[in-house]
Design a protein around this motif. Sequence first.
Motif, mmCIF file in Angstrom:
data_model
loop_
_atom_site.group_PDB
_atom_site.id
_atom_site.type_symbol
_atom_site.label_atom_id
_atom_site.label_comp_id
_atom_site.label_asym_id
_atom_site.label_seq_id
_atom_site.Cartn_x
_atom_site.Cartn_y
_atom_site.Cartn_z
ATOM 1 N N SER A 1 0.592 -1.137 0.326
ATOM 2 C CA SER A 1 0.049 0.184 -0.097
ATOM 3 C C SER A 1 0.998 1.122 0.020
ATOM 4 C CB SER A 1 -1.336 0.246 1.288
ATOM 5 O OG SER A 1 -1.887 -1.068 1.531
ATOM 6 N N VAL A 2 2.108 1.152 -0.460
ATOM 7 C CA VAL A 2 2.610 2.475 -0.672
ATOM 8 C C VAL A 2 3.650 2.441 -2.250
ATOM 9 C CG1 VAL A 2 5.118 3.414 0.398
ATOM 10 C CG2 VAL A 2 3.139 2.317 1.953
ATOM 11 N N LEU A 3 3.300 3.630 -2.639
ATOM 12 C CA LEU A 3 3.963 3.413 -4.032
ATOM 13 C C LEU A 3 5.500 4.938 -3.834
ATOM 14 C CD1 LEU A 3 3.731 2.594 -7.190
ATOM 15 C CD2 LEU A 3 2.549 4.813 -7.055
ATOM 16 N N LEU A 4 6.857 4.722 -4.121
ATOM 17 C CA LEU A 4 7.785 5.734 -4.375
ATOM 18 C C LEU A 4 7.816 5.848 -5.444
ATOM 19 C CD1 LEU A 4 8.787 7.350 -2.192
ATOM 20 C CD2 LEU A 4 11.121 5.177 -2.548
ATOM 21 N N CYS A 5 7.610 6.781 -5.703
ATOM 22 C CA CYS A 5 8.394 7.611 -7.198
ATOM 23 C C CYS A 5 9.220 8.782 -7.374
ATOM 24 C CB CYS A 5 7.389 8.427 -8.215
ATOM 25 S SG CYS A 5 5.543 7.048 -7.673
ATOM 26 N N THR A 6 10.506 8.507 -8.389
ATOM 27 C CA THR A 6 11.075 9.717 -7.975
ATOM 28 C C THR A 6 11.304 9.883 -9.505
ATOM 29 O OG1 THR A 6 12.833 8.526 -6.438
ATOM 30 C CG2 THR A 6 14.072 9.860 -7.218
ATOM 31 N N ASP A 7 11.627 11.186 -9.838
ATOM 32 C CA ASP A 7 12.031 12.056 -11.428
ATOM 33 C C ASP A 7 13.195 11.825 -11.845
ATOM 34 O OD1 ASP A 7 11.950 13.720 -13.008
ATOM 35 O OD2 ASP A 7 9.723 14.212 -13.228
ATOM 36 N N PRO A 8 13.534 10.871 -12.342
ATOM 37 C CA PRO A 8 14.655 11.420 -12.736
ATOM 38 C C PRO A 8 15.634 12.447 -13.053
ATOM 39 C CG PRO A 8 13.629 9.988 -15.059
ATOM 40 C CD PRO A 8 12.773 10.715 -13.207
ATOM 41 N N PHE A 9 14.722 13.411 -13.678
ATOM 42 C CA PHE A 9 15.094 14.835 -14.584
ATOM 43 C C PHE A 9 14.886 15.566 -12.995
ATOM 44 C CE2 PHE A 9 13.036 11.787 -17.548
ATOM 45 C CZ PHE A 9 13.662 11.473 -18.553
ATOM 46 N N GLU A 10 15.455 16.784 -13.740
ATOM 47 C CA GLU A 10 15.313 18.660 -13.204
ATOM 48 C C GLU A 10 13.903 18.748 -13.312
ATOM 49 O OE1 GLU A 10 18.271 20.808 -14.628
ATOM 50 O OE2 GLU A 10 20.162 19.883 -12.973
#
Length: 518
Positions: free
Chosen positions: A99-108
Amino acid sequence: MLNPYARRLLAGLGVVAALVATPANPASADLSDVKIDFYFPDVTVAAGSPGKVESAILSASRPVVLRDVTMRFDFSGLSGKVIVSEPDDFGYCTTPEPSVLLCTDPFEVSLEEWGLAGILPVTIAPTDGTDEATGKLKVTFSAAGVDPLTRESSVRVGEGVDLAAGPETETSAKPGEAFDASLAVRNAGTTTVKGSSLVFFGDHALRAGEKYRNCTYDGDHLRTCNFDEELAPGTDYRASLDLVLGKDTYAPGRAYGEAIWMTRAEYEDFAAYLAEQGVSTGEPGTGGTLTLTTGRRQARAAQADTDPMNNHGLITVTTTGKNGSDLAAIGDKLTGAAGAKVTATVGFRNNGPATLDYTRAGSSVTYVRVGVPEGTTVVEAPESCAPVKGEEWGEPGEAGGRSYFCFAGSLAIAGEDETFDFTLRVDKVVPNAKGTVEVNVSCQCDGGFDHDLKPANDTAAVLVNAAGGGGGGTGDGDGGLPVTGAQTGLIVGVGGLLLALGVGGFVLSRRRRTRFVA
């Protein structure tokens, strides 16, 4: 074809991006003096549907570029009822725990004060067999050098319905004339719709006749209406609007109004977003009640539209007669000793009688060229003006130019001015130093006005240290330099980036800086 109100709130489906964007400022190693904030909207999804794609709206107290932007979505409060997942499997998200989604943007990510949406979107969908649910989605934002921030969003699973706007309404009127316009909606689904709402975007020309008590108005412009009637499956409904075409409407031409239908639950989500942004839909009317032609009232439960693509209705009004506009250049007269800084306020006035409204195209009503007086240097320029460097163009707001090309807004109301402030440094005193302001300058751009009623006043002077009482002021055609040739080879990124907000499938507009490209 969206007006400024629509651009601030919501517009057609999808993402519209027609500009050349640049980062606001280089990334800063020290972000301690920057206030970063974000908002994630409340959302209602239909049971048995694929759900909706939503994203946070990020903002900063000053322009900044962020790295390693991360969004953590904790939907444990809706466990077994709702799933939050990554749309289209971009590969930016992981599930570190249930029940956890972790998202990281690789761009500035470049932020400015007015905000940015569309970063790390997620799909919020009901699980199989969930017919009704309410809970909280906990969203945490973080980035390199930024302390984590957590916000909660309300998520509801409701009954699925399908509102569909009726066919386009077409009519004609002359400036100042009243007319009736029909707004139609159909329950295209198999489930009774228990109450509905509409958000209305009308051109400046469309004014309210009667102001209904179940609708809201910004001055004389209709913004929203809420209906209590239930809508039976497979049935058409209509509401007849009492409208007036403003006396300052340009004619001949066309004026447009758009109605976007929502369920009452989806409108509640949208209203919560507006309140968070400090945006008002106006004041309720004091007249009668606007009703749909059939239906009866019933207690409401949460409902969500399963097909927002068909929710847009259109009113087209052909404006008849003849009603034009005169744009007159505005110059200035300044005095300053060597080394002094003075402000030149220049631009144009719409002498009417018609207002010019280009907001649906998102283009400038006119283009203005400013020539800098001899003996002075521009030390501060408006963000809507760029220096002309031969066949190339500098950045918006760049100082030091000798000639500037300025973009006006999309709405020029009859009787009002639009001006640009240039801060000039007097390098040396030159008696009668003269610059120019030219309106209706030709440009290979969208928009622009080429039916001016009085071209003779399209040029005015900017005078510094005038001798003998000479002055600038409104253009009268006697002393300005002529417009020498059209600007060629210009591709201009202008307008707004419409970024997904996701309320009922609609989008939010936010302006971003643009650059001029030759």
